[in-house]
Design a protein around this motif. Structure first.
Motif: not given
Length: 430
Positions: A321-327, A355-372
């Motif tokens: 919920n803290q991340v605002k830059d990408i979905h 999350i930090t690495n994705s925001l810094k380096y990936s230029q991603a539009q979406k991030l999925d977190i899957i917990l099983t």
């Protein structure tokens, strides 16, 4: 019916031997494990003695079989009591060992010397077996030890925090039943309280073996290595929380004391009509206030991150919920519960760094977190749709993830390729 009883005795003996092996490898070399295995060994030996009794060809063989069975069972109550004390984190010193051993040792000697006094068995022949009063006092003392041990373990189970019952408490409850049930049946047989024409002790032990197997394999009874790992993780967390709390206290105390000193100097400067010095002191107090607020905020944020979330999913959802830059989308499979809570910090830190690495380096539009959440492990996958990379440079962030995961005997894998995103896959045993 005696044939059926002997078949039960045989299968109970074999099953207990398998149980002893399983418990040994489950609990490693812990004292409580060795003592409980000794209890099971005594039961197996007693059951085998009942088989030998039915096969005895003469009076001498019969007497040896009865003596053998009673000798091995004499110390079972004592060992059960010691097991209960150790399982409830009570120390056993030499005084406890000596005092609790007096009665079993006395009965052990009385069995060995029975041919001299016949106060344990009046008669041991194929035609007639007659017990005397020392036989009853021996078994009464065993019952007393068993009941005391059961009370100790029941008391320990009833003192769970917030009324929650863990796997280990369920296992202990089953183990208590596995001892009490054959004890009650043995008491009924010894004092002929029920009109049963045959020995039902084997049935009681068969029920006990079933309960022990359920406690061992379903609730991980005596899985002490895992419990020690969980305890160590909790102690480390508690130590870190205390450190941060002390840091908050020290920061606030120092900052407020310095501000009070600056304001007092400023007040004196105003009274002496020295506005220049007063302004300088006020500016110094303002700088201290800004610095103190920043340090307190950092300390409080660290404290919240490590102690606020009772469940893993709570911390992960907070990060998402803290991340605002990408979905960011979080998917949870299985049911989160307190049994996974000792891994909250590992999962939280791993997700945060990912999350930090994705925001810094990936230029991603979406991030999925899957917990099983599985029966014996947690699986975490964090994947983005960013630019990826040809080679993974294990910087401080990735090294930190690997170090945290491997510290709790987990595995981590990083998968990426140019324009294929970045995947972090973690498996944590519970």
């Amino acid at each position: 019916m005696n044939f059926v009883i002997q078949i039960i005795n045989f299968y109970v003996t074999v099953a207990i031997c398998f149980s002893m092996v399983a418990l040994y490898f489950r609990g490693k070399s812990a004292k409580s494990t060795k003592i409980f295995i000794a209890c099971e060994g005594m039961i197996a030996a007693w059951c085998s003695s009942q088989i030998f009794i039915e096969m005895a060809p003469n009076d001498t063989a019969l007497a040896l079989c009865f003596t053998y069975g009673d000798l091995v069972i004499t110390f079972i109550g004592l060992h059960w009591l010691w097991f209960a004390l150790l399982s409830s984190n009570r120390k056993i010193n030499w005084k406890v060992i000596v005092l609790t051993s007096i009665v079993p040792v006395f009965h052990f000697i009385s069995i060995l010397t029975n041919p001299l006094h016949h106060k344990y068995y009046k008669s041991l022949t194929l035609e007639y077996v007659k017990h005397d009063f020392l036989h009853k006092t021996n078994f009464i003392s065993i019952y007393i030890y068993v009941v005391i041990g059961a009370i100790i373990l029941f008391k320990d189970v009833s003192q769970t925090q917030s009324g929650s019952i863990t796997r280990q408490h369920k296992a202990r409850f089953l183990i208590v039943l596995s001892v009490l049930i054959p004890t009650v049946i043995s008491y009924i047989n010894l004092f002929s309280l029920a009109p049963v024409p045959y020995d039902t002790n084997a049935i009681g032990f068969a029920i006990a073996v079933f309960l022990v197997y359920r406690a061992t394999f379903k609730y991980r009874f005596l899985d002490l290595e895992r419990q020690l790992q969980i305890t160590n993780e909790k102690l480390l967390l508690e130590t870190e929380r205390n450190r941060i709390a002390q840091q908050v206290h020290d920061t606030a105390g120092h900052t407020l004391t310095m501000i009070q000193s600056y304001m007092k100097l400023a007040e004196n400067s105003v009274e002496n009509d020295n506005k220049g010095d007063a302004l300088e002191y006020i500016q110094g107090a303002r700088k201290l206030t800004t610095k103190g607020i920043r340090e307190l905020r950092e300390s409080i944020n660290m404290l919240r991150e490590e102690s606020e979330y009772a469940l893993i999913t709570q911390g992960v959802m907070h990060l998402a919920n803290q991340v605002k830059d990408i979905h960011v989308e979080v998917t949870v499979k299985g049911e989160d519960s307190e049994k996974y809570s000792h891994l909250t910090k590992v999962v939280y830190d791993t997700v945060r760094e990912s999350i930090t690495n994705s925001l810094k380096y990936s230029q991603a539009q979406k991030l999925d977190i899957i917990l099983t959440f599985k029966e014996r492990s947690i699986q975490l996958m964090v994947v983005d749709d960013g630019i990826g990379c040809a080679d993974i440079d294990e910087n401080n962030g990735i090294r930190g993830i690997r170090k945290r995961v491997e510290k709790v005997n987990g595995t981590v894998r990083f998968v990426t390729a140019p324009n294929q995103g970045f995947l972090t896959r973690v498996e944590l045993p519970i």
